[in-house]
Structures are given as structure tokens and as C-alpha cells.
Design a protein around this motif. Sequence first.
Motif, short mmCIF file in Angstrom:
data_model
loop_
_atom_site.label_atom_id
_atom_site.label_comp_id
_atom_site.label_asym_id
_atom_site.label_seq_id
_atom_site.Cartn_x
_atom_site.Cartn_y
_atom_site.Cartn_z
N UNK A 32 -17.15 115.05 -17.86
CA UNK A 32 -17.48 116.02 -18.85
C UNK A 32 -19.00 115.98 -18.97
N UNK A 33 -19.37 117.24 -18.94
CA UNK A 33 -20.75 117.33 -19.18
C UNK A 33 -20.75 118.19 -20.61
N UNK A 34 -20.77 117.47 -21.45
CA UNK A 34 -20.66 118.06 -23.02
C UNK A 34 -18.99 118.10 -23.15
N UNK A 35 -18.75 118.55 -24.29
CA UNK A 35 -17.28 118.69 -24.75
C UNK A 35 -16.68 119.73 -23.62
N UNK A 36 -15.67 119.49 -23.13
CA UNK A 36 -14.88 120.27 -22.32
C UNK A 36 -13.32 120.33 -22.20
N UNK A 37 -12.78 121.66 -22.18
CA UNK A 37 -11.32 121.56 -22.12
C UNK A 37 -10.47 121.87 -20.82
N UNK A 38 -9.47 121.19 -20.14
CA UNK A 38 -8.94 121.35 -19.17
C UNK A 38 -7.66 121.77 -19.24
N UNK A 39 -6.95 122.74 -18.28
CA UNK A 39 -5.43 122.92 -18.16
C UNK A 39 -5.25 121.99 -16.86
N UNK A 40 -4.07 121.42 -17.01
CA UNK A 40 -3.64 120.63 -15.77
C UNK A 40 -2.12 121.03 -15.22
N UNK A 41 -1.88 120.70 -14.22
CA UNK A 41 -0.50 121.09 -13.43
C UNK A 41 -0.17 119.68 -12.76
N UNK A 42 1.05 119.25 -13.12
CA UNK A 42 1.60 118.09 -12.31
C UNK A 42 1.55 118.40 -11.08
N UNK A 43 1.94 117.20 -10.36
CA UNK A 43 2.06 117.12 -8.87
C UNK A 43 3.17 117.86 -8.58
N UNK A 44 4.60 117.68 -9.03
CA UNK A 44 5.86 118.32 -8.50
C UNK A 44 5.47 119.97 -8.84
N UNK A 45 4.86 120.32 -9.92
CA UNK A 45 4.84 121.79 -10.17
C UNK A 45 3.81 122.29 -9.33
N UNK A 46 2.60 121.40 -8.83
CA UNK A 46 1.74 122.23 -8.10
C UNK A 46 2.27 122.34 -6.95
N UNK A 47 3.01 121.58 -6.16
CA UNK A 47 3.66 121.70 -4.93
C UNK A 47 4.61 122.71 -4.92
N UNK A 48 5.43 123.02 -6.03
CA UNK A 48 6.58 123.75 -5.99
C UNK A 48 5.77 125.21 -6.49
N UNK A 49 4.72 125.62 -7.22
CA UNK A 49 4.20 126.74 -7.41
C UNK A 49 3.21 127.31 -6.52
N UNK A 50 2.25 126.29 -6.10
CA UNK A 50 1.11 126.67 -5.21
C UNK A 50 1.08 126.48 -3.77
N UNK A 51 2.03 125.45 -3.55
CA UNK A 51 2.26 125.15 -2.10
C UNK A 51 2.49 126.28 -1.10
N UNK A 52 3.46 127.13 -1.55
CA UNK A 52 3.99 128.10 -0.55
C UNK A 52 3.11 129.19 0.10
#
Length: 260
Positions: free
Chosen positions: A159-179
Amino acid sequence: VLKRSGSGEEQHVLTVRESECFGELALMYNCPRAATVVAEEASSLFALDRETFQYIVQSSFMRKRKVYEEFMTRVPALAGLSTEEKNKVIDVLKKRRYVDGNNIIQEGDAKADTFFILYQGKAIASKASVGIVKEYVAGDCFGELALIKDQPRAATVSALGECHCVTIDRASFTRLIGPYEGLLERVLYTDTGAGPAQGAEDDELRRVKMELAQARADGERRVAEERMKAEKAMNRLKEEHAQELRRLQEGNQSRTCVIS
């Protein structure tokens, strides 16, 4: 919390303590109560009726979507998703906060299981061998290479200063983005900022796509298996509930005969 066993005896399965909740499953899935909760001492509780509970849950999902819908239009790597597909991604997002200097991911970490999108603030990527290699701003993605290629993290992101991230777990990443091949191609090269190379890297990209397709198929199979297990469990609960009702009715009839 007491649950009736197959023999009809009630067994203690859980103790609910202050600030913990119970009873939500029957409201969420519109099914009979799965257990009996008995107060061990004088207690005060807050209660919600089904309609209010479901309204709150639904409102929470809608608020989350409204907050992230505009943000998702500023994530170039996900531009290839339809509104419906983006909503599916939004539903699995989890937000994390980091203060200045916190490591979001660590170079060499072999237990990589999360894909990150920088929601607010800035972050920098660095390698032990060369130092800082990239700066991230809101809308940038990182952490995908370790998931796609199933390898340790290639760099440290801090982090360069305070920051916020949104995350996707491995299973959801594969299911939603992989195709989505075009989307995958953009995501795959996010960390370097480069487009897909030719020759060997094209072969590597094809290999990764095949692996993701297989992982997605495996994930769908596991989801189907879990759904079947859940349906069997639900049917079992319904049958136990029906048996309990029959026992109660038979008991009432017996008492009626004795009285008469």
C-alpha cells in the motif's frame, strides 16, 4: 442448541453466546427449523420476522451492487463482461483495507488464493531483485498470475498510503472470469502492462486457458455435488420434521382417547 438424533433423543450440538445469532437458515431457505434452541439462563434477545429479515438481506445485496456498479466500469480488465456477469462478480467481492506500507501480497507466497482489484488509493509492486516495477491506481488488478498459473506470487504489492482493495477468491475467479478468453487475455497481462506476446507465450496462454476451462468444469461438478448434498440434507430435515409432527399428532390422539 439441541438437535434430535435418529433415535429421537435430543443432543447438544452448539452453545450460542452473547452477540451470536441463530435461526437464519430457515428464513433464508424457507425450510423447517433444523434444531431446538433452549435458554440455559434468563436471557434477552432481539428477533426479526421473516419478511423483515429477507428485506434486509435483499437490501444489503442491492446496496452492494449499487456501490460497485459504477466502479466496475472503471476496471479495464473486466470491460468484456456483461452487466449480468459483472453483477455476479460484485456478489462475491470482499473489501479489505490496508495502511501505508502494508504488504497486500508477498513475493514468493506459494499459498496464493486471491485476485485483487484496487478500489481506492495507490499501491506499488516490487521485486527483491530489481525494486519497484509498477504503480497501481484505482481500477487496476493484480494477483491473477499466481491463480492462473498456480505458482508463487511473482512480486510484492504494498500500500502506498491508505488504500482499499476488493478481492475475489480462487474458486470464484476461475468460475466467473476463466471462461472469457478475451477477458482472460487482458487480465493475464495486467501486471506487466504488456500485450500478449507471440510464439511460446501464445502457447502458454492457450495452455492456461485449457487449464482454466478444466478448473471451471471441476468447479461446476463440485457445485453440483454440493447442491445434491444440500438437497438430500433438506429432504432429510423435512422428513424428520414430518416424523416429529406425526409423533406429536399421535401423542395428542392418545391423550384424547385417555381423557374420553
